[in-house]
Scaffold this active site. Structure first.
Site, mmCIF file in Angstrom:
data_model
loop_
_atom_site.group_PDB
_atom_site.id
_atom_site.type_symbol
_atom_site.label_atom_id
_atom_site.label_comp_id
_atom_site.label_asym_id
_atom_site.label_seq_id
_atom_site.Cartn_x
_atom_site.Cartn_y
_atom_site.Cartn_z
ATOM 1 N N LEU A 113 0.791 -1.140 0.104
ATOM 2 C CA LEU A 113 0.003 -0.062 -0.113
ATOM 3 C C LEU A 113 0.947 1.327 -0.060
ATOM 4 C CD1 LEU A 113 -2.909 0.847 -0.043
ATOM 5 C CD2 LEU A 113 -2.841 0.842 2.707
ATOM 6 N N ALA A 121 2.539 -8.537 6.063
ATOM 7 C CA ALA A 121 3.240 -8.021 7.155
ATOM 8 C C ALA A 121 2.632 -6.406 6.865
ATOM 9 C CB ALA A 121 4.895 -8.001 7.356
ATOM 10 N N GLY A 122 2.680 -5.591 8.101
ATOM 11 C CA GLY A 122 2.148 -4.159 8.095
ATOM 12 C C GLY A 122 1.293 -3.948 6.893
ATOM 13 N N ASP A 123 1.431 -3.176 5.958
ATOM 14 C CA ASP A 123 0.721 -2.541 4.736
ATOM 15 C C ASP A 123 0.956 -3.422 3.528
ATOM 16 O OD1 ASP A 123 3.078 -1.628 4.302
ATOM 17 O OD2 ASP A 123 2.672 0.082 3.569
ATOM 18 N N GLU A 124 1.598 -4.766 3.726
ATOM 19 C CA GLU A 124 2.004 -5.584 2.788
ATOM 20 C C GLU A 124 0.787 -6.732 2.494
ATOM 21 O OE1 GLU A 124 6.606 -5.088 2.400
ATOM 22 O OE2 GLU A 124 6.056 -6.866 3.585
#
Length: 573
Positions: A454, A494-497
């Site tokens: 993102l 993970a995170g925005d992935e």
């Protein structure tokens, strides 16, 4: 406790209950045996005493009624006739009546006097009789048939042998005694049955001895009665004189064959029946002791094999000299046999109940074990990283709750807690399964892995805070999921992935088509609660095609990640 820990679940759920059932049965059996033994000790003497009482009543019926026979034949105070020939009709009437008192037992009454005269009446039936008459002081008797109490004397038959009443044992014994007496028991050689004779003096008008009246008592029916007693299989009853001469016995014979070949009375000490010998010896010692021998007494003796034997006995006497001993003996084991059988039945039922419990337990355990086995297999597969193992357990009990908890746990292990999408572990496992399926089918098909990032998401966190950023990620996940086919999968990496698995593609163009579709979905601003405004974001997407870009999961994901970075704004193509 170590023992129980060593048992399997099946054994743990069955062995204690089986042991409990068996112990309960043993306790019930032992209590039943103890209670029964105490009941035997208290009731066996009473039962044997009642049996002795029944025999005593039979003896009274057989022998004591003979006194009434003599009284009817010659009532007390009636003088002896001067000549029998002058009183034949009167004698016949009285003797007919006398033999009617107990005709089955006392069917013969007779009279002899000091002149050698004799009159006897033998009843053959209710209406037929035989008169035995000797009107002279010497010579044989004449026998007549008679029908009815008033019937004429018919068919006279003179006996071959001379019958001398004054020489008969019953006459001599009564003459010498001067009182009513019982003569010695003898064997009737016509019937091979025992006979006892009761006799009484009949005075002359001047008070001297006029004659003797007597009646015979057959003891065969007494013996039959003793044999018919419902004793135990090993019990016995007998009637004997104090010197041991048997009168009746419930088993075996009271006669034996003598050296001359003729039947003789058997002495109890000479019997082949060891229990009879042991019982007689014990009773013989007891009757020698002082005490009231008219009452029934009980005692426990040691039998021929050393086992305990319950004995009840009584001594019967009368004023005429009757002196008999009645004894009943039953091994104590006979009384306990039913109790022992009951214990065995209880144990057999316990074994049956234990087998039934085992059967029911195993049947129940097969259901429980099947579900537990499914849980165990599923837990092992989860431990190996396989989160797709289905359970299919539908139960409303604790196992059902455990299955629901396990499924919830598995769901949590494979789901991203923030977005509700599959997590990194779940998508990796899915990729491995997809590759394995591809290798098994060997059909040359392809699938694609998309690595999504993102863009400008850091600006959202910096401007609106991490809570707002989390809501953006949730909304993004929902939008991505809506753009995919049913067989495809989107997971938060993970995170925005994010990672997307396109389960089946024909060409790389199919993958590019999905990429364009995902990017277009981001052209519409994200409306997230709590932000107060719309957020415009974009996606960077990298594509890796299997098997072209990688033959294993790590390589495939790495290639997609590298491609994603190349797709970011400002990067070289």
């Amino acid at each position: 406790m170590a023992f129980f820990r060593s048992l399997s679940l099946r054994q743990l759920l069955t062995v204690p209950y089986v042991v409990l059932v068996l112990l309960l049965a043993v306790m019930i059996g032992l209590l039943s045996y103890r209670a029964g033994r105490e009941a035997v000790d208290s009731l066996s003497g009473q039962l044997l005493g009642e049996t002795v009482g029944r025999i005593s009543q039979a003896v009274e019926k057989h022998v004591f009624g003979s006194a009434a026979v003599l009284e009817v034949a010659f009532p007390e105070g009636l003088s002896a006739p001067a000549r029998v020939a002058d009183e034949v009709d009167a004698l016949r009437t009285r003797f007919w009546q006398a033999t009617s008192v107990h005709r089955e037992l006392n069917n013969y009454a007779y009279y002899g006097d000091e002149q050698g005269h004799f009159f006897g009446l033998w009843r053959d039936s209710a209406q037929d009789a035989q008169v035995r008459l000797r009107t002279e002081g010497n010579g044989p008797r004449t026998l007549y048939k008679v029908h009815g109490i008033r019937g004429p004397l018919l068919d006279p038959v003179i006996e071959d042998k001379v019958f001398e009443p004054r020489e008969r044992p019953w006459y001599r014994a009564s003459r010498d005694s001067g009182a009513e007496i019982w003569t010695s028991i003898y064997i009737d050689f016509r019937t091979q049955g025992l006979v006892a004779t009761r006799a009484r003096r009949v005075p002359h008008a001047d008070g001297g001895l006029g004659g003797v009246v007597a009646t015979d008592v057959s003891l065969q029916s007494l013996s039959d009665f003793v044999r018919s007693l419902p004793l135990s299989p090993n019990g016995l009853a007998f009637v004997a004189e104090p010197d041991g001469k048997l009168i009746a016995t419930s088993r075996g014979s009271y006669l034996r064959q003598g050296a001359s070949g003729r039947s003789e009375r058997l002495d109890a000490e000479q019997s082949d029946d060891a229990l009879l010998v042991a019982t007689h010896r014990a009773v013989r010692e007891l009757i020698a002791l002082p005490g009231d021998h008219g009452a029934t007494r009980t005692v426990k003796i040691s039998g021929p094999d050393g086992a305990a034997v319950q004995v009840a006995w009584a001594r019967i006497r009368d004023d005429a000299g009757l002196d008999w001993v009645i004894a009943v003996a039953v091994p104590r084991s006979d009384f306990l046999q039913r109790i022992t059988d009951n214990v065995y039945r209880t144990l057999a039922l316990a074994v049956l109940a234990a087998l039934l419990a085992i059967g029911i337990g195993l049947a129940s355990l097969s259901v429980v074990a099947r579900d537990l086995r499914q849980l165990s297999v599923a837990a092992r597969r989860v431990g190996e990283g396989d989160f797709s193992a289905p359970l299919g357990i539908r139960r409303g009990d604790e196992i059902g709750d455990l299955a629901k908890s396990f499924q919830a746990m598995t769901q949590r292990l494979t789901t991203d807690r923030l977005t509700g999408l599959a997590n990194r572990e779940a998508v990796l496992r899915r990729l491995e399964e997809r590759m394995a399926r591809q290798r098994r089918s060997a059909d040359g098909g392809m699938f694609a892995v998309l690595f999504l990032d993102l863009d400008r998401f850091k600006e959202v966190n910096d401007r609106f805070g991490h809570d707002a950023g989390d809501r953006v990620l949730v909304a993004l996940g929902q939008r991505l999921q809506a753009q995919l086919r049913e067989g495809d999968m989107v997971a938060r990496w993970a995170g925005d992935e994010f990672l997307v698995l396109l389960d089946q593609i024909s060409t790389e163009a199919d993958a590019r088509h999905v990429v364009d579709k995902l990017k277009r979905s981001m052209e519409l601003p994200l409306q997230t609660p709590g932000l107060g405004q719309e957020v415009e974001l974009s996606l960077s997407v990298g594509v890796a095609i299997y098997p072209r870009d990688g033959q294993d999961v790590d390589t495939l994901v790495q290639r997609a990640d590298v491609a994603m970075y190349r797709d970011k704004p400002g990067q070289a193509g």
